[in-house]
Motif scaffolding. Structure first.
Motif, PDB file in Angstrom:
ATOM      1  N   ILE A 836      70.163 -41.944  23.041  1.00  0.00           N
ATOM      2  CA  ILE A 836      69.690 -41.543  24.369  1.00  0.00           C
ATOM      3  C   ILE A 836      68.272 -41.001  24.222  1.00  0.00           C
ATOM      4  O   ILE A 836      68.001 -40.186  23.339  1.00  0.00           O
ATOM      5  CB  ILE A 836      70.619 -40.483  24.983  1.00  0.00           C
ATOM      6  CG1 ILE A 836      71.975 -41.123  25.321  1.00  0.00           C
ATOM      7  CG2 ILE A 836      70.011 -39.868  26.238  1.00  0.00           C
ATOM      8  CD1 ILE A 836      72.963 -40.175  25.966  1.00  0.00           C
ATOM      9  N   VAL A 840      65.708 -37.914  28.458  1.00  0.00           N
ATOM     10  CA  VAL A 840      66.981 -37.705  29.143  1.00  0.00           C
ATOM     11  C   VAL A 840      67.676 -36.483  28.567  1.00  0.00           C
ATOM     12  O   VAL A 840      68.235 -35.655  29.303  1.00  0.00           O
ATOM     13  CB  VAL A 840      67.875 -38.955  29.014  1.00  0.00           C
ATOM     14  CG1 VAL A 840      69.237 -38.708  29.667  1.00  0.00           C
ATOM     15  CG2 VAL A 840      67.198 -40.161  29.644  1.00  0.00           C
ATOM     16  N   MET A 841      67.639 -36.353  27.252  1.00  0.00           N
ATOM     17  CA  MET A 841      68.243 -35.184  26.608  1.00  0.00           C
ATOM     18  C   MET A 841      67.639 -33.881  27.128  1.00  0.00           C
ATOM     19  O   MET A 841      68.317 -32.857  27.204  1.00  0.00           O
ATOM     20  CB  MET A 841      68.024 -35.252  25.093  1.00  0.00           C
ATOM     21  CG  MET A 841      68.780 -36.372  24.399  1.00  0.00           C
ATOM     22  SD  MET A 841      70.526 -35.968  24.208  1.00  0.00           S
ATOM     23  CE  MET A 841      70.976 -37.116  22.910  1.00  0.00           C
ATOM     24  N   GLN A 844      69.323 -31.381  29.613  1.00  0.00           N
ATOM     25  CA  GLN A 844      70.452 -30.511  29.301  1.00  0.00           C
ATOM     26  C   GLN A 844      70.008 -29.053  29.181  1.00  0.00           C
ATOM     27  O   GLN A 844      68.839 -28.776  28.923  1.00  0.00           O
ATOM     28  CB  GLN A 844      71.098 -30.942  27.986  1.00  0.00           C
ATOM     29  CG  GLN A 844      71.762 -32.303  28.009  1.00  0.00           C
ATOM     30  CD  GLN A 844      72.473 -32.554  26.703  1.00  0.00           C
ATOM     31  OE1 GLN A 844      71.860 -32.877  25.700  1.00  0.00           O
ATOM     32  NE2 GLN A 844      73.785 -32.395  26.723  1.00  0.00           N
ATOM     33  N   TRP A 851      75.755 -34.033  21.439  1.00  0.00           N
ATOM     34  CA  TRP A 851      75.603 -35.488  21.399  1.00  0.00           C
ATOM     35  C   TRP A 851      75.374 -35.908  19.952  1.00  0.00           C
ATOM     36  O   TRP A 851      74.387 -35.536  19.329  1.00  0.00           O
ATOM     37  CB  TRP A 851      74.439 -35.953  22.271  1.00  0.00           C
ATOM     38  CG  TRP A 851      74.494 -37.434  22.532  1.00  0.00           C
ATOM     39  CD1 TRP A 851      73.732 -38.401  21.963  1.00  0.00           C
ATOM     40  CD2 TRP A 851      75.395 -38.102  23.417  1.00  0.00           C
ATOM     41  NE1 TRP A 851      74.092 -39.646  22.440  1.00  0.00           N
ATOM     42  CE2 TRP A 851      75.111 -39.491  23.339  1.00  0.00           C
ATOM     43  CE3 TRP A 851      76.412 -37.673  24.265  1.00  0.00           C
ATOM     44  CZ2 TRP A 851      75.816 -40.443  24.079  1.00  0.00           C
ATOM     45  CZ3 TRP A 851      77.106 -38.626  25.005  1.00  0.00           C
ATOM     46  CH2 TRP A 851      76.811 -39.982  24.906  1.00  0.00           C
ATOM     47  N   LYS A 869      80.380 -37.620  28.057  1.00  0.00           N
ATOM     48  CA  LYS A 869      79.974 -36.216  28.228  1.00  0.00           C
ATOM     49  C   LYS A 869      79.573 -36.031  29.673  1.00  0.00           C
ATOM     50  O   LYS A 869      78.657 -36.696  30.165  1.00  0.00           O
ATOM     51  CB  LYS A 869      78.810 -35.890  27.284  1.00  0.00           C
ATOM     52  CG  LYS A 869      78.387 -34.424  27.305  1.00  0.00           C
ATOM     53  CD  LYS A 869      77.304 -34.166  26.263  1.00  0.00           C
ATOM     54  CE  LYS A 869      76.812 -32.726  26.301  1.00  0.00           C
ATOM     55  NZ  LYS A 869      77.842 -31.751  25.932  1.00  0.00           N
ATOM     56  N   SER A 871      77.959 -33.947  31.391  1.00  0.00           N
ATOM     57  CA  SER A 871      76.588 -33.578  31.737  1.00  0.00           C
ATOM     58  C   SER A 871      75.556 -34.530  31.165  1.00  0.00           C
ATOM     59  O   SER A 871      74.360 -34.307  31.321  1.00  0.00           O
ATOM     60  CB  SER A 871      76.290 -32.154  31.243  1.00  0.00           C
ATOM     61  OG  SER A 871      76.407 -32.090  29.823  1.00  0.00           O
ATOM     62  N   LEU A 872      76.011 -35.609  30.519  1.00  0.00           N
ATOM     63  CA  LEU A 872      75.060 -36.521  29.859  1.00  0.00           C
ATOM     64  C   LEU A 872      75.672 -37.914  29.787  1.00  0.00           C
ATOM     65  O   LEU A 872      76.069 -38.374  28.718  1.00  0.00           O
ATOM     66  CB  LEU A 872      74.703 -36.009  28.457  1.00  0.00           C
ATOM     67  CG  LEU A 872      73.566 -36.729  27.737  1.00  0.00           C
ATOM     68  CD1 LEU A 872      72.239 -36.480  28.445  1.00  0.00           C
ATOM     69  CD2 LEU A 872      73.467 -36.249  26.282  1.00  0.00           C
ATOM     70  N   THR A 874      75.659 -41.827  29.548  1.00  0.00           N
ATOM     71  CA  THR A 874      74.757 -42.812  28.959  1.00  0.00           C
ATOM     72  C   THR A 874      73.941 -43.483  30.061  1.00  0.00           C
ATOM     73  O   THR A 874      74.515 -43.997  31.037  1.00  0.00           O
ATOM     74  CB  THR A 874      75.562 -43.859  28.175  1.00  0.00           C
ATOM     75  OG1 THR A 874      76.348 -43.185  27.181  1.00  0.00           O
ATOM     76  CG2 THR A 874      74.652 -44.876  27.518  1.00  0.00           C
TER      77      THR A 874
END
Length: 989
Positions: A836, A840-841, A844, A851, A869, A871-872, A874
């Motif tokens: 990812i 994008v990370m 969080q 991750w 996940k 909150s995340l 893909t």
């Protein structure tokens, strides 16, 4: 630029954002100017499209006034605008509008609110239509609109029909109706569909061609495109049963369970994490995902599938799958640090009731949490009666026996594990006895030599840990239901309140082992300032609950064998001074304290290390050291076992359940017992009390048996509707989670009931249901529109054609890997972590936390195995409408939006995938651009390219080389990027 007719005419009627696109065989979606040359090249190949506006339906002035639908139109209006004064809670003026008899009864004034067929004498109509503010109803808020008043007027004029809702009536046995064109009928399904079409002067669409049908079947059952070799084999097979054999082969494929298992994971709100700020991992949640895939591949009967998830741990024959299936209860959101723990407990229960009601019964039972359901006949009592079925379930946690149990491939393996565990414990106890013997000998020699007594009890505890809680109680809580503020070890191996961070309002749980020196009866003395409970070897020994002060110790006895015995001490302190004293005595052993002593005593093994060789002699000292080393090694030895996320009850009596006023956990009302909703008119559950060493209440099994019964009004209907939904793009009931009065009515109620009956008659088997649907003429129709159909039934409510659809999120990603040759078909196991982007990370709370990193081979596995996940998600899955995991996702959105275009042109994922695709084409057709174009289109589109497409592809790559300075490999990469963006690749038909 106009939208292609074949795309626009199938856009879902609801929840769909505007589509933009280009027509033709290799049209692509509109893109930013980043790769404008690709767009321009594609535009040159676009075929002209018809003006869709010409196909828009026209109003038909000859149509008579439509019959008012009470359940869909009138009841919701009454509930929204009238029930606050004239509903289940109030009856101003003697009027209730939530029950037919009450609504038609004479009012306190002598008038009637509703007189069927008589608008003028219906006070309800007169009052809502009044222009006098003092007379008009409702008295508060905006008056009803003219359309709403007209609706009520027409309803009364038509007889004020207050029909019973279709879903709350027992299914009536159905026979396929007679039709004028029996030649079109391949299966009974077709008779039901064609009968409705003929009634509406509509003709079914022509059959889809063989290639379209093949591709549709592959995606429907496996979520993957056929390989060119598979496509060629089917297209060249002229046998009459070629298509039927294709269906059988796809249903037997392991890919089927991965595809249809994902549909089920949507509705049960599957995710691998808990959400909220930390979004921590649910331990072993992936085993539930694998269980679902296995169940679909094995064609497990649906009634068994239901029972396993609701009560797999309570079934007469408990299996691994039964235990794993109960992970269903653990899949929802979980706040590990709620502001109001008691309210959070009922929030979790509400999630379970809501999900169970919607998934298995198609009912929004959770609407009755705070008051009687405003629309459906579900009183608040029924909601809390359903809650009581689940009250024995232990709360969620990050780990531990509440949520993890060992699983074994066979009963023999389970017994082997138990035997090894017993053997290990015996070896630990034997080693402990040897060490204890040396320590007792040393104690006597030390006291004699130094003429100083060692503090008694100084060496009686081991592996001592604590959990500290900040809260105020008057009685001992269920500490395992709560999240501790801190946890830690007590290296001095003595119970102490020193880790407390406040003087009042706190609690502790101490755990560890107590070292019994010999066989016999041991007595424990407990004195506490407020409540305390001692559990030794899993058995309650002393309990001293409530608010009190020190000075009135209590005792309890238990028989122990020599060795290491687990113990647990719970304690809360509300308002008094610190005070917790625990001591024990036993055979040849006077009373010894186990709680804090006034002076520090070094651990006995340290004294032995300093003086043991002299007092015991070198040989005995060396033997002691060996024995102690062996003990330490055995203490850390674990018998390997696999664990699953599951439900447990641990044999504790489920707490009482009360109706909560307005859903407030702190305002308990009338007590209720487990019971089925009254609308089903079902016998009430018979739940025997727990007996012997039973570890479960049996309540959930009673519920599961009722849900999975062939006599249940809704269970089979709901599931066959879901199957139909995923074959046709929408259900016979468009609201698959809501068969209640705010849901959609079935377009073909007789067909729905016939399918439900066939489903039960066939042993609740899904694969035969799939085959029945897919061998019908209805499923094999083309998606082509007709002027008559578009005018009379633009939303395709009557299934006069097959709805075209875009690939779903997983299908997009998996198809890309399938055509570029990197798809890894490895099944099962922990979730994988695709790469990812850091951008994008960064969204969080702690970028990158939680991750993992998977190898390139693992990242290329099917999307169903990706770690979910909350909150995340893909990115490529999120872009293409991945399921909402916060609750049951009955149907996904089907959107077309700019982020999809940006992702499919500019993301690192798509460029890497296109490069892999180009590498495959270069490997299979080196230095042959014509062969590369042909092979690329065949892999992606399941058909041969025509000469124009080949020449256009060659010309485009030449433009990349001559005009933009790319080499042949780079040009092929960009051409592969174009292929992956084709409408024909992204849409099933």
């Amino acid at each position: 630029m106009p939208v292609p007719t074949h795309v626009k005419s199938v856009l879902p009627a609801r929840k769909t954002r505007a589509h933009i696109g280009l027509g033709g065989k290799i049209g692509i979606w509109l893109r930013p100017m980043v790769l404008a040359v690709i767009v321009l090249a594609a535009v040159e190949n676009c075929q002209p499209v018809d003006d869709v506006a010409a196909a828009e339906p026209e109003a038909d002035s000859a149509v008579p006034a439509r019959k008012v639908d009470f359940g869909r139109e009138v009841r919701p209006l009454l509930a929204k605008r009238c029930y606050s004064c004239h509903g289940p809670d109030k009856a101003k003026g003697g009027l209730r509008l939530n029950v037919r008899d009450a609504a038609l009864a004479e009012l306190d004034s002598g008038a009637h609110a509703i007189v069927p067929g008589d608008v003028e004498n219906s006070e309800l109509v007169n009052r809502v239509a009044s222009t006098d503010k003092s007379d008009r109803m409702p008295p508060e808020g905006a008056p009803l609109s003219s359309e709403q008043v007209d609706l009520l007027r027409r309803w009364v004029a038509q007889g004020a029909v207050w029909e019973e809702h279709w879903a709350f009536q027992r299914p009536v046995p159905q026979a396929p109706p007679a039709v004028k064109n029996p030649a079109w009928v391949r299966t009974p399904i077709d008779a039901f569909i064609l009968h409705k079409l003929e009634q509406n002067q509509l003709a079914p669409s022509a059959p889809a061609d063989k290639r379209v049908l093949m591709r549709r079947a592959y995606y429907d059952l496996t979520g993957l495109p056929p390989t060119p070799e598979e496509a060629a084999a089917f297209l060249q097979d002229a046998a009459p049963d070629a298509y039927e054999r294709l269906i059988d082969r796809l249903l037997a494929s392991p890919r089927y369970g991965e595809r249809w298992g994902r549909h089920w994971l949507d509705v049960v709100r599957y995710a691998d994490t808990n959400s909220f700020e930390r979004d921590g991992v649910k331990p072993h949640a992936w085993r539930y995902r694998d269980y679902v895939i296995r169940a679909f591949n094995e064609d497990r009967p649906y009634d068994q599938f239901v029972r396993e998830q609701l009560a797999g741990d309570e079934l007469p024959q408990t299996t691994n799958d039964g235990l794993i299936a109960t992970g269903y209860y653990r899949l929802g959101l979980w706040d590990d640090e709620p502001a109001d723990r008691q309210q959070a407990t009922f929030d979790v229960l509400d999630d379970i009731v809501a999900t169970t009601g919607q998934v298995f019964l198609g009912l929004t039972v959770n609407c009755a949490r705070c008051h009687d359901h405003k629309i459906d006949p579900i009183p608040q009592r029924d909601y809390y009666s359903l809650v009581s079925f689940f009250r024995g379930v232990t709360p969620m946690a990050y780990s531990g026996p509440n949520v993890e149990v060992p699983i074994f491939p066979s009963p023999a393996a389970r017994e082997e594990y138990a035997a090894k565990t017993r053997d290990l414990q015996a070896r630990v106890n034997a080693a402990q006895s040897r060490v204890t013997g040396f320590e007792e000998s040393f104690r006597g020699l030390y006291e004699k030599s130094f003429a100083a007594a060692l503090a008694p009890g100084a060496n009686d505890l081991d592996d001592l840990e604590f959990r500290f809680y900040r809260d105020t109680w008057s009685r001992l809580p269920v500490f395992d239901d709560l999240k501790p503020e801190t946890v830690g070890r007590l290296p001095d191996q003595v119970i102490t309140l020193a880790p407390a961070t406040r003087d009042t309002g706190f609690g502790f749980v101490f755990t560890g082992v107590i070292k019994a020196p010999r066989d016999g009866d041991y007595t424990f003395t407990l004195d506490a300032d407020d409540g305390a409970r001692l559990i030794v070897d899993g058995k309650p020994v002393v309990e001293y609950d409530g608010e009190h002060e020190l000075g009135s110790p209590r005792q309890g006895s238990i028989t122990l064998a020599p060795g290491r015995v687990p113990f647990r001490l719970e304690y809360f302190q509300k308002t008094h001074k610190f005070g917790l004293n625990l001591a024990w005595s036993g055979p040849e052993m006077e009373l010894r304290p186990l709680s804090a002593r006034p002076k520090h005593t070094p651990p006995l093994h340290e004294l032995i290390r300093s003086h043991g060789a002299r007092l015991l002699g070198k040989d005995k000292f060396d033997e002691y050291e060996r024995s102690r080393g062996e003990l330490e090694k055995l203490k850390h030895e674990k018998i390997p076992a696999e664990f699953a996320l599951c439900v447990t009850e641990f044999g504790r009596q489920p707490p009482d359940t009360f109706i909560l006023a307005r859903g407030n956990a702190h305002v308990a009302g009338e007590k209720v017992e487990p019971a089925f909703p009254v609308l089903f008119a079902a016998p009430q559950p018979v739940i025997p009390p727990p007996a012997g060493d039973a570890k479960s209440s049996g309540r959930r099994l009673a519920l599961a048996n009722w849900v999975a019964s062939p006599d249940n009004l809704l269970t089979a209907r709901v599931m066959v509707n879901r199957v139909w939904q995923h074959h046709f793009g929408r259900g016979i009931v468009r609201s698959p989670n809501n068969f209640g009065q705010l849901g959609d009515r079935p377009t073909h109620p007789e067909l729905l009931d016939w399918l439900a009956a066939e489903f039960i008659r066939g042993g609740w088997k899904l694969k035969s249901l799939h085959k029945l649907i897919m061998t019908s003429s209805a499923w094999q129709m083309s998606s082509q529109g007709s002027p008559e159909g578009l005018q009379r039934d633009p939303a395709n409510e009557l299934f006069w054609r097959f709805d075209m659809r875009r690939l779903g999120a997983e299908e997009v990603r998996d198809s890309i890997y399938a055509v570029n040759g990197r798809l890894n078909l490895k099944m099962y196991g922990p979730g994988v972590y695709p790469e990812i982007p850091a951008e994008v990370m960064a969204g969080q709370s702690v970028p990158g936390q939680g991750w993992g990193k998977s190898s390139p081979e693992e990242q290329a596995r099917r999307s169903v195995y990706i770690h979910v996940k909350r909150s995340l998600i893909t990115p490529v899955l999120a872009d293409f409408d991945f399921a909402d995991t916060d609750g049951s996702c009955a149907a996904r959105f089907a959107t077309t939006q700019p982020t999809q275009a940006l992702s499919m042109l500019n993301s690192r994922f798509i460029h890497a995938a296109a490069a892999d695709f180009a590498e495959r084409l270069w490997r299979e057709a080196p230095n042959d651009p014509v062969a590369q174009v042909r092979r690329g289109l065949k892999l992606a589109l399941c058909r041969d390219a025509d000469e124009r497409e080949v020449q256009d592809g060659i010309a485009l790559m030449q433009v990349f080389e001559t005009k933009h300075g790319h080499d042949r490999r780079q040009a092929l990469n960009l051409y592969c990027l174009l292929i992956l963006n084709l409408n024909e690749f992204m849409y099933v038909d």
